[in-house]
Structure formats: structure tokens, C-alpha cells
Design an enzyme around this catalytic site. Structure first.
Site, mmCIF file in Angstrom:
data_model
loop_
_atom_site.group_PDB
_atom_site.id
_atom_site.type_symbol
_atom_site.label_atom_id
_atom_site.label_comp_id
_atom_site.label_asym_id
_atom_site.label_seq_id
_atom_site.Cartn_x
_atom_site.Cartn_y
_atom_site.Cartn_z
ATOM 1 N N ASP A 267 0.006 -7.119 -6.216
ATOM 2 C CA ASP A 267 -0.151 -7.508 -4.823
ATOM 3 C C ASP A 267 -0.436 -9.009 -4.819
ATOM 4 O O ASP A 267 -0.778 -9.604 -5.844
ATOM 5 C CB ASP A 267 -1.280 -6.726 -4.155
ATOM 6 N N GLU A 615 -5.545 -4.222 14.693
ATOM 7 C CA GLU A 615 -5.613 -3.532 13.403
ATOM 8 C C GLU A 615 -4.456 -3.985 12.527
ATOM 9 O O GLU A 615 -3.335 -4.152 12.995
ATOM 10 C CB GLU A 615 -5.592 -2.015 13.586
#
Length: 864
Positions: A267, A615
Site C-alpha cells: 500500500d 466517510e
């Protein structure tokens, strides 16, 4: 003419010879032989450079630059071109339709190929977000509804997640026996699902039971059965080791047990975390070496892996180990056809016309319709009649084009919001009245004013705009011009002005604002990444360190006729770019007055919920109920409930259209609002799909891929990765709306359950389903297994099929049930068959006493 022909033939022969002077250029050889030859010709420095996500060109060998970083969560994301945007991943999961998601992935890969081909033709090879390696799908288990990135997943169930994820991978990668259409990547491996603010330092240690039975099954399926090309390792640590350097995850399970031969990427910034945040390694050199030793082939971040050259020289890792990773990477590129003539690779012929093709847009609309979940429909409030004369549409998502696109999204040419969809549906035959009414978490709105005539710069109306090719506003601007306003949205890589692209750029907007009255005015600055706002050289807003969406306001006290110098400074780093300066006056909404204004309507549609503006991934958002991209409460924001209470007092039919990427607790609404429709983040045609459901042109058939709990008190601690009392499989309480739940405008009944007479590796389960209502419709038939064993789930989904039935029609559905479906995995990942009686339930939702009594579920048992 003959001489010209021979001259051209000689030139072509020389060109062909030049192109095949090395074995790796010989297309008659195997990919393995070609990769081995290519890697053998690279220097150590060249090899290491190829392990960065932005891999540079190697001109001496004719190797083009390539950036591994691209996204295709629900359509090609972040590209500078217009593309088809499908419903968000969680919404696609709600379709329970593997055929639809596979076709969506196929279409997305087609558009990705068109972009790749177009970009190469325009000389843009090597740029980010135009490549063919997509870091999708996100198959983490949505274990806690507070996680802001749960919207990117296929929900809380391992079986649904693995099945939908595998269909996506097969669609994206194509069916050519030699070449990949695109390369999918299963992320984030493994045991990763928030909280966002602490993801770089968290260490998670679930039980081995939970690891094998919840967190790994989807990854296992994509690696061992769907042949996913890539895997992304996560930020967090697992049992004290960073995931990208985990002995158990990366070596024992992924490479040794599952025999994964594809590539692994970190990542973005995860290798930096080894020594900067987890503190498990002393420096970049040891971190990089350990990550590669554990099989992490690409570093997203282009930083720590640069230390690999010195790590080899210092003996911390061998060049032979570097070769292993580099060969994996070039194997993927060869399989994508990047080193073969386009005539040999059928996907290389994909034209630009595939972008936003009619078939793709139609499929986006289809999936938006399929994803909508009807949660409540008291007294058949829905569908509304198209002969309606006046309808009032309210709410923060009613006309919110940002919300319908979700996150990790591309940009379509046209977006249909709920308001626009209703207008299009009713045409000129009805009055459609719109008010925003409330924000997501408060009832004080900025009433925007048109003050464009009060902005001027050196005799010209508007703003002086200066654009810089760096983040720091340094040096001379590469472009200057007068802009009528500061209202800009760009996709990463899109042209901002002249040749300047939206990537690591900055801008300064200056104007003189002349006040027309004494009083005050509020300026709102809404931008991605970083910004500053100055008035008369005084800094009044500063978000230069922001890295996600956020709007802030400043009230200026004004004197009539006075001139104020306004300066907006903005920079964009990665991802989407946006900067908006608006002005007006704040006003608090009077709910009683609003209710009186709309009480003459035939129906009221409130479009609320939450939004990807609140979100998402590691966001700097701190509104009540939200923190860092996550939610601190799953309750519907109080202000929305209060407005709905006022609307109910009108006595008119109230429809609540919920937009969300996660479960929302709304106990008052569930009890008091007659109709509730969950529309998720429905993609570019969300509004059309919503209107089709509201007015009965589509019979809703979506099912919840997550549990909708009643309150925050139902949830364990967010950081606790134990599955105890989490998700429908282990939750011992009573849900507001359960996993697999969803209503229809028709009704279905089940009977004639047929179970196998004896146990075999594959067994057949049959059931008859009848449409007993007065409308045609689709049903999602679900099969659940309940077995007796220590820690066994209360029930577990082991099969589902979406089917269409005309009114009065019945069909028999068959499921292939395996012994693995009747087993749990032990602490080593080995299947152990249940013992005793195993209950098999088939119906339109999870089984309970009410659904069994009403014949909406049938049950039987198998004796093991």
C-alpha cells in the site's frame, strides 16, 4: 515504383531486426524465457528502479516507463478522460449478481484498455492512472460499520465477498489464454478494516480461527481459484510484523500454501511505516530489504525501495532476491502484451469509442437499479403515482453530484442526481419543488449570493489566476489569466490550463472585492488538498496541510464601498483536484415554517444519509459523528431525524431515500417513516434508478450486504478485531435490518426443498420459488448453513442466485453444496466437517421463525 517498394521492404527488415536484437524481444519465445533474458541485461540500479510504482524507462533496451498505480473500483478511476461510473462497490454487492459485476468489470477493462491505447498514442506512456495494473478489488471484510472505507468492499460476509470479488477479477482480466486484458489486485492483505486515523501504527492479532474463517477466505478464493494477478499488502502490522513483512501472511500462507506466483505491491507508503511508525526496523535500508525478502515486489511511494541498491551492497539482501521480484513484475507486463506488436494482442485494438459507450452506460443504470434496497414500505406508500401534481424533494443528497460517485471514482460526462431523476421522470406534468433544508449534520445553511460583479482585478471582472508547476507557488507561473470565478474541479492528470496537468501543481487567485453595504458576508472555501485564504494580506483560513475534502468559512465585517483584497492559494497533490470560493449569509432552517410550506404537496421525498464527503480514506473530517474518514456514531445525524419528524407532521406521504456507503442506525425512521429506500452511492445514473424505483418502473430487488444495527451500543470496540458479536454470522442481538434483507413490490414463497440423501464432495440442493404477488420481479434466493461446533457462526451464507419471475410464475432453483460448505477451518486453515445435524435454510433473507412460518424460507437438515 518497384525501387521504392524494395527500399521500403529493406527499411522494414532493418527495423524488425533492430526490434528483435535481444531474445526478450522475440515473440516466439515463452514469456518466462523472455523475462529471464530481459532481467539478465539489467544493472542493479535499473532493477531496483523497476520496483518503484513509477518505473522509469530503460532507453538502451527500449523499455518504456510504466506506472503501476491505477484504480478501477467501480469504473476506471482518476483518469483524465470521461468514463462510465458504476455504483460504489458496496452497492454492487447489494445486487447479489455475479453476472452483473463480471460484466461491469469487463466493460471497465475495455475502457481501461481504450485509455491505455489512447494515452500511448498521445505520448503519455508512463503516467499514473493510465496503466493496466489496477489495485482493485478491495476484499477486506466490512467487520465494523464505522469504517469509512467499507464502502469500497463487498460487505461483511466472506462468501459473498469472495464470490463477487472472483467474478470481478475474471471479468477484468479477460479470458484470453495468453494475454491479460487488465491485471486485478486483491487488497488489502490482510486483516485490515480501520480505524483510518491509526492504520499506519495499528497492530492486529485476531485469533487463528477468525483469521481463517473470516479474514482470509476471500483472498484465498481470488488467489487459488480466480488467479488474480496481484495482491496488495496492508499498512497495519499483523501479530507485531508489518503486513508487507509478515512471515505468516506473506511467506507461509500466500507464497507457500497458496502457491501465489503473481506480484505483490505495498500500500502507498506502507514500507515507510516499517521504520517511521511501526518502529520494527531501524532504517529504510533494512525495511526495504525485509519487505522484498517477504515477497513485496513493488513499493507504492517511490521512496524506501531506493535504498535497495545500498542494501545489496551491504549484504542485507542478495541481487538474486531482487531478480525474483523484478521477474514477477516483468512477467505481468509481458502478459499484458506491453512488449508485443499490437497486432498480436486483441485488447490493443480497443478504440476510444469504448469510453462511455451506450452499453456501458446502460449497464451502470441496470446495476444502480439492482442495488437499491427497499427497507420499508408501509401501506404500499411506494410506488408513487406518476400522475402526482406536486412533489417536494429535500435533503443534503437530493442534488449532490459528489455523493452518487462514491470514492475512488472516475468522472462521467453526465451525472443524474435524485432531484434530476425525479424531474426527468415527471417532466412538465408535475411541480417539483426543491430545498436543501439541512446539511448532513446541522441546520444552518450558507445561502449563496451572486456577487460576481463585486470581484474585479485591474479593471477586469473576476480573479487574476496564476498557475505553477509545483506545490509551493514557487518561481514564475506557467500560466496567467483572468477567471470569472474560483469554481474548479479536475481529475488527476487532467489539463488545468495550457499544458499544465492536475498533479502536484498550485494556483493563486487574487481579486478586489468591493462591499456594497455595511454589515457582513461569509466566504466559504471548499477544496481538496491544501489551501490558504487571505484578506488584505491577513491569513484567515489555513488548511495547507490538509489532504482530503473539507470546506471552511470566514465571516468578514464589511463597510459599504470599501475594497478588500482577497487571495486564495491552493495546491493539489494526488487524486482529484477542486477549489471553490463562494459567499453568502448563514441562515438557520425553520423546520416548522418549512413543513408549512410543503404541506400542500402530494408527496415528500427526503434524500439524506451520509456521503463520501464524510466517510472515506484517511480524511481530515471532524464533523459530529465523523472522524478521520471513519464514523464515531452509526446513528443517522440528529438534524435529519428532527427534520423528518417535522415532515411527518404534515400528514403527507414521506419517503426517505438514504444514501450511504455503510450501515446507518435509524430506529425512529424505521418506526415512523412509511417508506425507506437505501440507494447507496449509485453511480452516474443514480437519480434515474431512484426515480424508476420510486415511481414503479423498476421493482426493487437489492439486498443488504451488511447488517443495519439499531444503535451504537450494538457494536464492540472499533479496534477489536475479534469477530465475537460482529456481523450477522456472530451478532447475538436483534438487528434493525439484517444482512440479506430487502423488500419488493411483489411477494415470493418457497417450498419443495430437496436435500441430498447422503454426503458427497458435491451435493445438490433444490427449492421451488413462486412469485405470489401481482407484479413481475426479481428475487435473490439465499442459502444458509447452521452447524454445531465451537465458535461456529449462527448461520453462514453458502449460496445465492438472483432470478426473475413473472407474477404467478414459479421456478426450481438448484445449488451445488460442497463438503467445504459444511465445514469450518481449523487454526491451520484445514477444513473440518461439522458433526451431527446441520440446518440448511433457503429463502429470500436470513431464516427466522417469521420467515419460515410465512413460507418465505424453507428449512431442512443434513445429518453428518
Amino acid at each position: 515504383m518497384r525501387k521504392m517498394f524494395f527500399a521500403f521492404a529493406l527499411l522494414l527488415a532493418k527495423f524488425s531486426l533492430a526490434q528483435t536484437q535481444y531474445p526478450f524481444q522475440n515473440t516466439s519465445l515463452s514469456f518466462e524465457a523472455r523475462v529471464n533474458d530481459l532481467v539478465s541485461r539489467l544493472t542493479l540500479e535499473e532493477k531496483v528502479a523497476q520496483m518503484l510504482n513509477a518505473a522509469p524507462a530503460i532507453p538502451r533496451l527500449g523499455i518504456p516507463a510504466y506506472d503501476w498505480w491505477n484504480e478501477v473500483l467501480h469504473g476506471v478511476a482518476r483518469t483524465p478522460y470521461h468514463v462510465t461510473v458504476y455504483p460504489q462497490a458496496i452497492a454492487m454487492a447489494a445486487t447479489f449478481d455475479t453476472a452483473s459485476i463480471k460484466l461491469m468489470a469487463t466493460y471497465s477493462a475495455d475502457e481501461g484498455r481504450a485509455i491505455f491505447n489512447k494515452s500511448n498514442g498521445e505520448g503519455k506512456a508512463g503516467q499514473r492512472y493510465v496503466g493496466l495494473t489496477y489495485w482493485t478489488p478491495n476484499i477486506n471484510i466490512f467487520r465494523d460499520p464505522r469504517w469509512g472505507r467499507g464502502q469500497e468492499t463487498y460487505g461483511e460476509d466472506p462468501f459473498l465477498t469472495g464470490t463477487m470479488g472472483a467474478a470481478f477479477v475474471r471479468g477484468l482480466q479477460g479470458d484470453d489464454p495468453k494475454y491479460l486484458k487488465a491485471a486485478a489486485c486483491a487488497k488489502h492483505y490482510a486483516v485490515h478494516s480501520g480505524p483510518e486515523p491509526t492504520r499506519h501504527v495499528d497492530n492486529v492479532s485476531p485469533s487463528d480461527y477468525d483469521l481463517w474463517n473470516t479474514y482470509l477466505p476471500a483472498f484465498r478464493q481470488l488467489v487459488t481459484k480466480a488467479n488474480v494477478a496481484g495482491v496488495m499488502c496492508a499498512y497495519n502490522a499483523f501479530k507485531t510484523q508489518p503486513c508487507c513483512g509478515s512471515d505468516q501472511l506473506m511467506i507461509d500462507i500466500l507464497r507457500n500454501q497458496w502457491k501465489f506466483s503473481g506480484y505483490v505491491t505495498s500500500d502507498c507508503g506502507a514500507i515507510d511505516d516499517f521504520f517511521e511508525r511501526h518502529k520494527t526496523h531501524p532504517d529504510a535500508e533494512s525495511s526495504a530489504a525485509d519487505a522484498v525478502f517477504h515477497g513485496t515486489d513493488v513499493e507504492c511511494g517511490n521512496r524506501t525501495y531506493k535504498a535497495l541498491v545500498q542494501a545489496v551492497k551491504d549484504g542485507k539482501i542478495s541481487e538474486k532476491q531482487i531478480d525474483v521480484s523484478v521477474k514477477r513484475l516483468f512477467t505481468i507486463r509481458f502478459r499484458l502484451g506491453m512488449f508485443d506488436p499490437s497486432s498480436m494482442v486483441k485488447y490493443a485494438q480497443t478504440p476510444e469509442s469504448f469510453l462511455e459507450s451506450a452499453e456501458h452506460k446502460a449497464h451502470s443504470l441496470k446495476m444502480a437499479r439492482q442495488s437499491i434496497v427497499l427497507l420499508k414500505n408501509e401501506n404500499s406508500t411506494l410506488p408513487l403515482k406518476k400522475t402526482i401534481k406536486k412533489i417536494v424533494v429535500l435533503g443534503p443528497n437530493a442534488d449532490n453530484a459528489i455523493a452518487v460517485l462514491g470514492n475512488y471514482n472516475g468522472t462521467p460526462s453526465t451525472i443524474v442526481t435524485a432531484l434530476q431523476g425525479i424531474k426527468d421522470k415527471l417532466g412538465s406534468g408535475a411541480q417539483v419543488v426543491y430545498e436543501k433544508a439541512v446539511n448532513f449534520t446541522n441546520d444552518t445553511l450558507l445561502q449563496y449570493a451572486n456577487i460576481s460583479n463585486q470581484y474585479s482585478w485591474q479593471g477586469q471582472k473576476g480573479f487574476s489566476a496564476e498557475y505553477f508547476n509545483n506545490r509551493e507557488l514557487k518561481g514564475e507561473p506557467v500560466a496567467k489569466r483572468i477567471e470569472p470565478s474560483v469554481e474548479h474541479d479536475w481529475q488527476e492528470g487532467q489539463i488545468v490550463v495550457d499544458t499544465l496537468k492536475a498533479l502536484n501543481f498550485s494556483a493563486r487567485y487574487s481579486t478586489d472585492f468591493t462591499a456594497t453595504e455595511t454589515g457582513d458576508i461569509t466566504f466559504e472555501l471548499d477544496a481538496d488538498d491544501g489551501y490558504r485564504f487571505l484578506i488584505d494580506s491577513k491569513e484567515v483560513l489555513n488548511a495547507w496541510t490538509r489532504n482530503r475534502w473539507g470546506a471552511r468559512t470566514y465571516k468578514l465585517n464589511t463597510e459599504k464601498g470599501k475594497v478588500y483584497r482577497l487571495v486564495v492559494e491552493y495546491y493539489q497533490a494526488e487524486g482529484k483536484a477542486a477549489v471553490h470560493l463562494r459567499a453568502g449569509q448563514f441562515a438557520k432552517t425553520d423546520f416548522t415554517a418549512l413543513a408549512n410550506r410543503v404541506k400542500d404537496a402530494d408527496a415528500i421525498v427526503f434524500v439524506g444519509g451520509i456521503s463520501p464527503q464524510l466517510e472515506g480514506e484517511e480524511m481530515r473530517v471532524d464533523y459530529p459523528g465523523f472522524n478521520g474518514g471513519d464514523r464515531t456514531s452509526i446513528m443517522l445525524p440528529t438534524v435529519q431525524t428532527e427534520l423528518l419528524k417535522a415532515l411527518k407532521q404534515t400528514g403527507k406521504p414521506v419517503v426517505f431515500v438514504l444514501m450511504t456507503g455503510s450501515a446507518v442506525a435509524m430506529p425512529w425512521e424505521a418506526e415512523n417513516v412509511p417508506a425507506i429506500v437505501n440507494a447507496w452511492y449509485g453511480g452516474q445514473s443514480a437519480g434515474t434508478a431512484i426515480a424508476d424505483v420510486l415511481f414503479g418502473d423498476y421493482n426493487p430487488s437489492g439486498r443488504l450486504p451488511v447488517t443495519f444495527y439499531k444503535s451504537d451500543s450494538d457494536l464492540p470496540d472499533f479496534k477489536d478485531y475479534s469477530m465475537n458479536n460482529r456481523t450477522y454470522r456472530y451478532f447475538k442481538g436483534q438487528a434493525l435490518y439484517g444482512f440479506g434483507y430487502g423488500l419488493s413490490y411483489t411477494s415470493f414463497q418457497y417450498d419443495n426443498l430437496k436435500l441430498p440423501a447422503k454426503i458427497s464432495k458435491t451435493m445438490n440442493v433444490g427449492v421451488r420459488v413462486a412469485n405470489t404477488g401481482n407484479r413481475d420481479g426479481e428475487e435473490v434466493v439465499q442459502l444458509y448453513v447452521s452447524g454445531q461446533a465451537k465458535n461456529a457462526p449462527l448461520r453462514a451464507l453458502k449460496g445465492f442466485q438472483r432470478m426473475f419471475l413473472k407474477k404467478g410464475e414459479s421456478k426450481t432453483v438448484s445449488f451445488a453444496l460442497t463438503t467445504d460448505d459444511l465445514s469450518l477451518l481449523d487454526d491451520k486453515g484445514k477444513a473440518k466437517l461439522f458433526s451431527g445435524r446441520v440446518i440448511i435454510s433457503v429463502g429470500g433473507s436470513q431464516p427466522d421463525a417469521a420467515t419460515v412460518k410465512s413460507k418465505k424460507t424453507v428449512q431442512g437438515f443434513i445429518q453428518l
